[in-house]
Write an enzyme that holds these catalytic residues in place. Structure first.
Site, mmCIF file in Angstrom:
data_model
loop_
_atom_site.group_PDB
_atom_site.id
_atom_site.type_symbol
_atom_site.label_atom_id
_atom_site.label_comp_id
_atom_site.label_asym_id
_atom_site.label_seq_id
_atom_site.Cartn_x
_atom_site.Cartn_y
_atom_site.Cartn_z
ATOM 1 N N ASP A 1 -9.653 -2.299 3.129
ATOM 2 C CA ASP A 1 -9.541 -2.357 1.761
ATOM 3 C C ASP A 1 -9.001 -3.423 1.307
ATOM 4 O OD1 ASP A 1 -9.643 -2.117 -1.124
ATOM 5 O OD2 ASP A 1 -7.314 -0.961 -1.299
ATOM 6 N N HIS B 1 -10.866 -1.744 -3.732
ATOM 7 C CA HIS B 1 -11.069 -1.247 -4.330
ATOM 8 C C HIS B 1 -10.468 -1.548 -6.153
ATOM 9 C CE1 HIS B 1 -6.584 -1.146 -4.337
ATOM 10 N NE2 HIS B 1 -6.342 -0.638 -6.155
ATOM 11 N N GLN C 1 0.552 1.290 -8.988
ATOM 12 C CA GLN C 1 -0.924 0.545 -9.792
ATOM 13 C C GLN C 1 -0.707 -0.712 -10.672
ATOM 14 O OE1 GLN C 1 1.064 3.415 -9.244
ATOM 15 N NE2 GLN C 1 -0.900 4.745 -8.894
ATOM 16 N N GLY C 2 -1.647 -1.147 -10.298
ATOM 17 C CA GLY C 2 -1.976 -3.463 -11.156
ATOM 18 C C GLY C 2 -1.492 -4.355 -10.242
ATOM 19 N N ASP C 3 -0.336 -3.629 -8.803
ATOM 20 C CA ASP C 3 -0.144 -4.647 -8.081
ATOM 21 C C ASP C 3 -0.967 -4.850 -6.952
ATOM 22 O OD1 ASP C 3 2.343 -5.588 -8.920
ATOM 23 O OD2 ASP C 3 3.261 -3.708 -8.029
HETATM 24 N N1 ARG Z 1 -3.293 1.227 -6.004
HETATM 25 C C1 ARG Z 1 -2.414 0.888 -6.552
HETATM 26 C C2 ARG Z 1 -3.382 -0.166 -7.317
HETATM 27 O O1 ARG Z 1 -4.747 0.214 -8.204
HETATM 28 C C3 ARG Z 1 -1.332 -0.203 -6.167
HETATM 29 C C4 ARG Z 1 -0.579 0.933 -6.118
HETATM 30 C C5 ARG Z 1 0.477 0.392 -4.321
HETATM 31 N N2 ARG Z 1 1.330 2.138 -4.604
HETATM 32 C C6 ARG Z 1 2.430 1.969 -3.935
HETATM 33 N N3 ARG Z 1 2.883 2.803 -3.827
HETATM 34 N N4 ARG Z 1 2.660 0.904 -3.271
HETATM 35 O O2 ARG Z 1 -2.845 -0.969 -8.619
#
Ligand code: ARG
Length: 280
Positions: A132, A83, A222-224
């Site tokens: 993913d 993604h 988000q961002g990780d």
């Molecule tokens: N999809 C998120 C991203 O693009 C990472 C989300 C991880 N979320 C979590 N609650 N562990 O960075």
């Protein structure tokens, strides 16, 4: 699939698609008992030698606009989340993507490496987040940093013990990214438990695993995404997960969801053209 999960996914995807640089957030939430207004459960890595495979995915060349993490799995290959790189922006212009390796501060130091190709897992499903995973092929070998071995299907990821997740998370929800690489340690949850109605109600597939505290308070965010989850298996560090998704961040019973590396190991080996012994 619940509406809220769908919304979360759309939000994360839209950010990545529209901007090519999603804000970095690590573990922010105010509902868990361990809630902290800053980074929940995160600590500075402190020495890149502790996670030398960690890289940043950046746009804008020298501007180094960080939007996801990744892991060196060979000198010229980075494993990340599908993604992070499945948008037409990157697919049509892989050369606009760069990798920063060998630094705790993605915006300075280390080395900036060009990308020659992006390989998204053939079974990646953007609505379920199944598989993913993506491999980013570098134009030149990384000379800084160090690759990590991927967990093979023969190696068990035990439920219960903690694994380490790292990334350049922001210090508040929607806030700016942390300049410094952070990590957190979270226990692995069984897929059965993570599929309970109060958690993800069946959305956790074979290609995923969950990790986090039941009460919340520690998580990636988000961002990780795309970044590493590692742990010691036997005597060696293994890459066992890729930061993938979650409902909110660090919420009670809403564990962090990760791509299970052992499930994409065969594809990764084939794609990198180095079939492992086990695959014979
Ligand atoms: N999809 C998120 C991203 O693009 C990472 C989300 C991880 N979320 C979590 N609650 N562990 O960075």
């Amino acid at each position: 699939m619940s509406v809220s999960k769908m919304t979360f996914r759309m939000t994360a995807l839209t950010a990545v698609l529209a901007l090519g640089l999603a804000p970095l957030v690590q573990a922010q939430d105010n509902t868990g008992p361990a809630a902290n207004p800053l980074i929940v459960g995160g600590e500075p890595v402190g020495d890149i030698a502790d996670t030398p495979w960690q890289v940043a995915l950046v746009g804008g060349g020298e501007a180094r606009n960080q939007f996801c993490g990744g892991s060196l799995v060979a000198p010229n290959w980075v494993l990340t989340a599908a993604h992070c790189v499945d948008s037409p922006l990157w697919q049509n212009n892989p050369e606009r993507l760069s990798i920063v390796a060998g630094t705790l501060t993605y915006d300075s130091g280390g080395e900036l490496l060009g990308v020659s190709a992006i390989h998204v897992h053939p079974d990646w499903n953007a609505s379920t987040f199944d598989h993913d995973a993506a491999l980013v092929e570098l134009a030149t070998d990384a000379t800084m940093g160090m690759p990590i071995q991927m967990q093979s299907p023969e190696e068990e990821l035990p439920v219960g013990p903690r694994v380490r997740v790292s990334g350049w998370g922001a210090t508040s929800l929607g806030g700016p990214g942390s300049d410094e690489l952070l990590f957190a340690e979270v226990p692995v949850i069984s897929n059965d438990e993570c599929n309970e109605p109060e958690s993800y109600d069946g959305a956790i597939l074979q290609s995923m695993f969950c990790a986090g505290e039941r009460e919340g308070g520690v998580d990636a965010c988000q961002g990780d995404s795309g970044g590493p989850v590692d742990t010691i298996i036997g005597d060696d560090d293994r890459l066992v997960g890729i930061v993938s998704w979650g409902q909110g961040c660090a919420l009670r019973l809403k564990y962090g969801v990760y791509t299970r590396v052992s499930e994409i190991y065969g594809w990764a080996g084939e794609t990198m053209g180095m079939m492992m012994e086990e695959a014979k």
